[in-house]
Design a protein around this motif. Sequence first.
Motif, short mmCIF file in Angstrom:
data_model
loop_
_atom_site.label_atom_id
_atom_site.label_comp_id
_atom_site.label_asym_id
_atom_site.label_seq_id
_atom_site.Cartn_x
_atom_site.Cartn_y
_atom_site.Cartn_z
N ASP A 90 0.81 -1.21 0.00
CA ASP A 90 0.00 0.00 0.00
C ASP A 90 0.85 1.27 0.00
OD1 ASP A 90 -2.28 -1.56 0.04
OD2 ASP A 90 -2.51 -1.45 2.22
N ALA A 91 2.08 1.20 0.51
CA ALA A 91 2.95 2.38 0.56
C ALA A 91 3.38 2.83 -0.83
CB ALA A 91 4.19 2.09 1.40
N PHE A 92 3.34 1.93 -1.80
CA PHE A 92 3.76 2.28 -3.15
C PHE A 92 2.93 3.42 -3.74
CE2 PHE A 92 3.62 2.15 -7.73
CZ PHE A 92 4.97 2.09 -8.06
N ASP A 93 1.63 3.37 -3.57
CA ASP A 93 0.77 4.40 -4.16
C ASP A 93 1.13 5.80 -3.68
OD1 ASP A 93 -0.77 2.62 -5.75
OD2 ASP A 93 -1.99 2.10 -4.00
N GLU A 94 1.35 5.94 -2.37
CA GLU A 94 1.72 7.25 -1.83
C GLU A 94 3.07 7.71 -2.37
OE1 GLU A 94 2.94 9.35 2.39
OE2 GLU A 94 1.84 7.46 2.45
N GLN A 95 4.04 6.79 -2.42
CA GLN A 95 5.36 7.16 -2.93
C GLN A 95 5.31 7.50 -4.42
OE1 GLN A 95 7.81 7.97 -1.11
NE2 GLN A 95 6.71 7.29 0.70
N PHE A 96 4.54 6.76 -5.18
CA PHE A 96 4.42 7.05 -6.61
C PHE A 96 3.81 8.44 -6.81
CE2 PHE A 96 2.63 7.04 -10.84
CZ PHE A 96 3.66 6.47 -11.59
N ALA A 97 2.78 8.76 -6.04
CA ALA A 97 2.15 10.08 -6.15
C ALA A 97 3.16 11.18 -5.81
CB ALA A 97 0.94 10.17 -5.21
N ARG A 98 3.98 10.97 -4.79
CA ARG A 98 5.01 11.96 -4.43
C ARG A 98 6.02 12.13 -5.56
NH1 ARG A 98 7.72 10.65 1.02
NH2 ARG A 98 8.61 12.69 0.70
N MET A 99 6.41 11.02 -6.18
CA MET A 99 7.37 11.10 -7.29
C MET A 99 6.75 11.82 -8.48
SD MET A 99 9.47 7.49 -7.27
CE MET A 99 8.05 6.43 -7.52
N ARG A 100 5.49 11.54 -8.77
CA ARG A 100 4.83 12.15 -9.93
C ARG A 100 4.62 13.65 -9.76
NH1 ARG A 100 3.95 12.68 -14.01
NH2 ARG A 100 1.74 12.59 -14.35
N ASP A 101 4.37 14.09 -8.52
CA ASP A 101 4.10 15.53 -8.34
C ASP A 101 5.37 16.31 -8.03
OD1 ASP A 101 4.70 15.34 -5.59
OD2 ASP A 101 2.63 15.46 -4.96
N GLY A 102 6.53 15.65 -8.07
CA GLY A 102 7.78 16.37 -7.84
C GLY A 102 8.02 16.68 -6.38
N GLY A 103 7.33 15.99 -5.49
CA GLY A 103 7.53 16.20 -4.06
C GLY A 103 9.00 16.10 -3.69
N MET A 104 9.41 16.89 -2.73
CA MET A 104 10.79 16.94 -2.25
C MET A 104 11.73 17.36 -3.39
SD MET A 104 10.89 13.60 0.29
CE MET A 104 12.62 13.44 0.02
N ALA A 105 11.21 18.16 -4.31
CA ALA A 105 12.01 18.70 -5.42
C ALA A 105 12.69 17.57 -6.21
CB ALA A 105 13.03 19.71 -4.91
N ARG A 106 11.93 16.50 -6.44
CA ARG A 106 12.45 15.35 -7.18
C ARG A 106 11.81 15.30 -8.57
NH1 ARG A 106 11.25 10.40 -3.27
NH2 ARG A 106 9.24 11.38 -3.33
N ARG A 107 12.61 14.89 -9.54
CA ARG A 107 12.13 14.63 -10.89
C ARG A 107 12.59 13.22 -11.22
NH1 ARG A 107 9.40 18.12 -9.51
NH2 ARG A 107 9.39 20.24 -10.22
N ILE A 108 11.65 12.29 -11.25
CA ILE A 108 11.98 10.87 -11.31
C ILE A 108 11.77 10.32 -12.73
CG2 ILE A 108 11.50 8.59 -10.33
CD1 ILE A 108 12.73 10.65 -8.35
N TYR A 109 12.67 9.43 -13.10
CA TYR A 109 12.58 8.69 -14.35
C TYR A 109 12.16 7.25 -14.07
CZ TYR A 109 15.71 12.14 -16.61
OH TYR A 109 16.29 13.27 -17.13
N ALA A 110 11.44 6.67 -15.01
CA ALA A 110 11.28 5.22 -15.07
C ALA A 110 12.44 4.70 -15.90
CB ALA A 110 9.95 4.84 -15.73
#
Length: 180
Positions: A49-69
């Motif tokens: 269940d933690a994956f969904d929250e982390q994915f949302a944070r990665m997608r919205d740039g949370g913590m000034a992150r820009r994530i690649y697949a």
Amino acid sequence: MNSDGLYVPLDDGDIRLDLLMDHHKEALRMACAEDAGIWDVYPFNYLGDAFDEQFARMRDGGMARRIYAIVANGEVVGMTGWIASGEAGWSIEIGNSYIVPRLRGTGINHRIKKLMLDHAFAAGLQRVGFKVDAVNRRSCAAVLKLGCKEEGLLRRERRTWTGRVRDTAIFSILADEWTG
């Protein structure tokens, strides 16, 4: 960080760094589930269940992150990204990296990081940093193989999702040190 030209798709033959999008979600969830034990050395949990929250944070740039697949031969096999660090346009961090176990030790991590470092320095950045959990010796060794210098240890720098207090090893490489 989007407007600086750094967060763009990158590729090298059979590997691609795709801007993380919603259509990567389920494939990345499955990739992250391939190594349930590794998440104990990460600050955040990417399982269940933690994956969904982390994915949302990665997608919205949370913590000034820009994530690649990370895509290899058309399959999502992990993630990595840019994390704001230091002066914008001068310094950046590469982090939030994970690669499925079957591809570790194959050279794919080195190729991905080389692609990112080449791009960062071509874009004019002067410093690229890495923060690694000090207990993750495999990742520390991989960063050193890139030519990075170990700068030190941030003792008891954070508490991970498991409650463990983490020491964080700091590494960097400068533009004039990078040999590609």
